[in-house]
Design a protein around this motif. Structure first.
Motif, short mmCIF file in Angstrom:
data_model
loop_
_atom_site.label_atom_id
_atom_site.label_comp_id
_atom_site.label_asym_id
_atom_site.label_seq_id
_atom_site.Cartn_x
_atom_site.Cartn_y
_atom_site.Cartn_z
N ASN A 191 0.84 -1.20 0.00
CA ASN A 191 0.00 0.00 0.00
C ASN A 191 0.87 1.23 0.00
N ASN A 192 0.29 2.30 -0.44
CA ASN A 192 0.94 3.59 -0.33
C ASN A 192 0.48 4.20 0.99
N TYR A 193 1.35 4.26 1.94
CA TYR A 193 1.00 4.72 3.28
C TYR A 193 1.12 6.23 3.43
N ASP A 194 1.50 6.95 2.38
CA ASP A 194 1.67 8.39 2.47
C ASP A 194 0.39 9.10 2.91
N GLU A 195 -0.75 8.68 2.37
CA GLU A 195 -2.02 9.32 2.72
C GLU A 195 -2.38 9.06 4.18
N GLN A 196 -2.17 7.83 4.62
CA GLN A 196 -2.47 7.51 6.01
C GLN A 196 -1.55 8.26 6.96
N ILE A 197 -0.28 8.37 6.60
CA ILE A 197 0.66 9.13 7.42
C ILE A 197 0.28 10.59 7.47
N ALA A 198 -0.15 11.16 6.35
CA ALA A 198 -0.57 12.56 6.31
C ALA A 198 -1.80 12.78 7.20
N GLN A 199 -2.74 11.84 7.17
CA GLN A 199 -3.93 11.96 8.02
C GLN A 199 -3.55 11.89 9.50
N LEU A 200 -2.66 10.98 9.84
CA LEU A 200 -2.21 10.87 11.22
C LEU A 200 -1.48 12.14 11.67
N GLN A 201 -0.70 12.73 10.77
CA GLN A 201 0.01 13.97 11.09
C GLN A 201 -0.98 15.11 11.34
N GLN A 202 -2.05 15.17 10.53
CA GLN A 202 -3.09 16.18 10.74
C GLN A 202 -3.76 16.00 12.09
N GLN A 203 -4.06 14.77 12.45
CA GLN A 203 -4.68 14.50 13.75
C GLN A 203 -3.74 14.89 14.89
N LEU A 204 -2.47 14.59 14.73
CA LEU A 204 -1.48 14.94 15.75
C LEU A 204 -1.36 16.45 15.89
N ASP A 205 -1.34 17.17 14.77
CA ASP A 205 -1.27 18.63 14.80
C ASP A 205 -2.49 19.22 15.51
N LYS A 206 -3.66 18.67 15.23
CA LYS A 206 -4.89 19.15 15.86
C LYS A 206 -4.85 18.91 17.37
N LEU A 207 -4.41 17.72 17.77
CA LEU A 207 -4.33 17.41 19.20
C LEU A 207 -3.30 18.29 19.91
N THR A 208 -2.20 18.58 19.24
CA THR A 208 -1.18 19.45 19.82
C THR A 208 -1.73 20.85 20.02
N SER A 209 -2.48 21.34 19.04
CA SER A 209 -3.10 22.66 19.15
C SER A 209 -4.12 22.70 20.29
N GLU A 210 -4.93 21.65 20.38
CA GLU A 210 -5.93 21.58 21.45
C GLU A 210 -5.28 21.48 22.81
#
Length: 93
Positions: free
Chosen positions: A20-39
Motif C-alpha cells: 500500500n501507499n502509506y503516504d495518505e495515512q501518514i498525512a492523516q495521522l500527522q493532521q490529527q497529531l497537529d490538531k491534538l497538539t493545538s488543542e
C-alpha cells in the motif's frame, strides 16, 4: 514447470496487492497529531487562566471589569476579567 510458474505469479500478485501507499495515512495521522497538539495548548491556557482566577478569588480580590471578548465576526469567544489589583484573566469558550 507450469505449476511452478503459476505459483510464482500468484505470489507476485498477492505481494503487489498487499503493498500500500502509506503516504495518505501518514498525512492523516500527522493532521490529527497537529490538531491534538493545538488543542493541548488551548487546554493548557484554559487551565492556567482558571487557576489564576481561582487564586484571585481565594485571596478575596474583587472583580473591577468584566468584558466580553469577541472575534472579527463579532461573536463572543470568551470573557476578560480584570481584578482591582490590576491582574487580568481571559477565559475563552
Amino acid at each position: 514447470m507450469k505449476r511452478f510458474l503459476s505459483i510464482i505469479l500468484m505470489v507476485v500478485a498477492f505481494a503487489a496487492a498487499s503493498c500500500n501507499n502509506y503516504d495518505e495515512q501518514i498525512a492523516q495521522l500527522q493532521q490529527q497529531l497537529d490538531k491534538l497538539t493545538s488543542e493541548k495548548g488551548s487546554l493548557s491556557d484554559a487551565i492556567t487562566s482558571l487557576s489564576t482566577l481561582v487564586a484571585q478569588l481565594e485571596k478575596g480580590s474583587k472583580v473591577a471589569v468584566f468584558t466580553p471578548v469577541t472575534n472579527d465576526a463579532g461573536n463572543v469567544t470568551g470573557y476578560s476579567v480584570k481584578f482591582e489589583n490590576g491582574e487580568t484573566v481571559t477565559l475563552y469558550n
